[in-house]
Design a protein around this motif. Structure first.
Motif, mmCIF file in Angstrom:
data_model
loop_
_atom_site.group_PDB
_atom_site.id
_atom_site.type_symbol
_atom_site.label_atom_id
_atom_site.label_comp_id
_atom_site.label_asym_id
_atom_site.label_seq_id
_atom_site.Cartn_x
_atom_site.Cartn_y
_atom_site.Cartn_z
ATOM 1 N N ARG A 1 9.060 -2.729 -4.618
ATOM 2 C CA ARG A 1 8.824 -3.999 -3.870
ATOM 3 C C ARG A 1 9.708 -3.813 -2.379
ATOM 4 N NH1 ARG A 1 7.151 -8.753 -4.994
ATOM 5 N NH2 ARG A 1 7.095 -8.355 -7.084
ATOM 6 N N SER A 2 10.914 -3.054 -2.582
ATOM 7 C CA SER A 2 11.489 -2.831 -1.249
ATOM 8 C C SER A 2 10.834 -2.184 -0.114
ATOM 9 C CB SER A 2 13.170 -2.095 -1.922
ATOM 10 O OG SER A 2 12.764 -0.906 -2.190
ATOM 11 N N LEU A 3 9.850 -1.300 -0.634
ATOM 12 C CA LEU A 3 8.980 -0.466 0.337
ATOM 13 C C LEU A 3 8.206 -1.535 1.272
ATOM 14 C CD1 LEU A 3 8.202 2.276 -2.000
ATOM 15 C CD2 LEU A 3 9.555 2.610 -0.028
ATOM 16 N N LYS A 4 8.237 -2.516 0.893
ATOM 17 C CA LYS A 4 7.405 -3.732 1.682
ATOM 18 C C LYS A 4 7.894 -3.861 3.231
ATOM 19 C CE LYS A 4 4.924 -6.781 -1.596
ATOM 20 N NZ LYS A 4 4.736 -8.173 -1.937
ATOM 21 N N ASN A 5 9.365 -3.612 3.016
ATOM 22 C CA ASN A 5 10.210 -3.781 4.356
ATOM 23 C C ASN A 5 10.193 -2.249 5.251
ATOM 24 O OD1 ASN A 5 10.707 -6.294 3.570
ATOM 25 N ND2 ASN A 5 12.340 -5.675 2.315
ATOM 26 N N ASP A 6 9.366 -1.348 4.662
ATOM 27 C CA ASP A 6 9.489 -0.136 5.373
ATOM 28 C C ASP A 6 8.220 -0.016 6.413
ATOM 29 O OD1 ASP A 6 9.251 2.526 6.067
ATOM 30 O OD2 ASP A 6 9.675 3.365 4.009
ATOM 31 N N GLY A 7 8.472 -0.249 7.624
ATOM 32 C CA GLY A 7 7.616 -0.514 8.398
ATOM 33 C C GLY A 7 6.926 0.858 8.982
ATOM 34 N N VAL A 8 7.390 2.150 8.631
ATOM 35 C CA VAL A 8 6.931 3.398 8.920
ATOM 36 C C VAL A 8 5.803 3.425 7.876
ATOM 37 C CG1 VAL A 8 7.156 5.592 9.262
ATOM 38 C CG2 VAL A 8 8.680 4.223 10.295
ATOM 39 N N LEU A 9 6.379 3.382 6.567
ATOM 40 C CA LEU A 9 5.246 3.577 5.499
ATOM 41 C C LEU A 9 4.086 2.790 5.656
ATOM 42 C CD1 LEU A 9 4.574 4.719 2.871
ATOM 43 C CD2 LEU A 9 6.086 2.973 1.473
ATOM 44 N N ILE A 10 4.328 1.146 5.703
ATOM 45 C CA ILE A 10 3.362 0.359 6.016
ATOM 46 C C ILE A 10 2.526 0.639 7.081
ATOM 47 C CG2 ILE A 10 2.609 -1.874 6.321
ATOM 48 C CD1 ILE A 10 3.907 -1.188 3.425
ATOM 49 N N ASN A 11 2.883 1.490 8.089
ATOM 50 C CA ASN A 11 2.080 1.900 9.229
ATOM 51 C C ASN A 11 1.273 3.084 8.962
ATOM 52 O OD1 ASN A 11 1.223 1.421 11.892
ATOM 53 N ND2 ASN A 11 2.566 3.217 12.576
ATOM 54 N N HIS A 12 1.752 3.859 8.269
ATOM 55 C CA HIS A 12 1.157 4.943 7.579
ATOM 56 C C HIS A 12 0.069 4.682 6.745
ATOM 57 C CE1 HIS A 12 1.098 9.540 6.115
ATOM 58 N NE2 HIS A 12 0.566 8.803 5.111
ATOM 59 N N GLU A 13 0.225 3.904 5.904
ATOM 60 C CA GLU A 13 -0.711 3.259 4.978
ATOM 61 C C GLU A 13 -2.062 2.378 5.868
ATOM 62 O OE1 GLU A 13 -1.283 4.944 2.239
ATOM 63 O OE2 GLU A 13 0.674 5.517 2.140
#
Length: 109
Positions: A27-39
């Motif tokens: 759940r904490s990865l929802k706040n990772d803007g770089v990861l979300i942008n990658h996806e």
């Protein structure tokens, strides 16, 4: 739509895009803007290739590169789709200026 599946991932992988979803390891990865942008970059790639052809091309390129490198992880790192996403993941405005089929320029590099 972002979904969390803790036991869905292999080793160091923490995110996965399967149209129209982004799956995350926790759940904490929802706040990772770089990861979300990658996806999100992967979602755009999938959309422009009409989804199923994206998966076919992804698997085909991974297979060819695995044979060339004799290393499946190195093959993954060098996929045109991944190169584009990794190169631009920190640019959170990338998708607003990205040209269609931009991954093609990473095929022969």
């Amino acid at each position: 739509m972002i979904l969390v599946f803790r036991h869905f991932f292999y080793k160091n992988y923490v995110g996965l895009s399967l149209w129209p979803f982004i799956f995350l390891k926790n759940r904490s990865l929802k706040n990772d803007g770089v990861l979300i942008n990658h996806e999100k970059i992967h979602l755009r790639q999938q959309q422009e290739l009409l989804i199923i052809p994206f998966y076919i091309l992804y698997l085909l390129e991974w297979t060819v590169r695995t044979i060339l490198y004799l290393d499946s992880y190195k093959a993954y790192q060098n996929l045109s789709f991944e190169r584009e996403a990794y190169l631009h993941e920190k640019n959170l405005d990338y998708l607003s200026s990205r040209k269609s089929f931009s991954f093609i320029k990473y095929l022969c590099r």
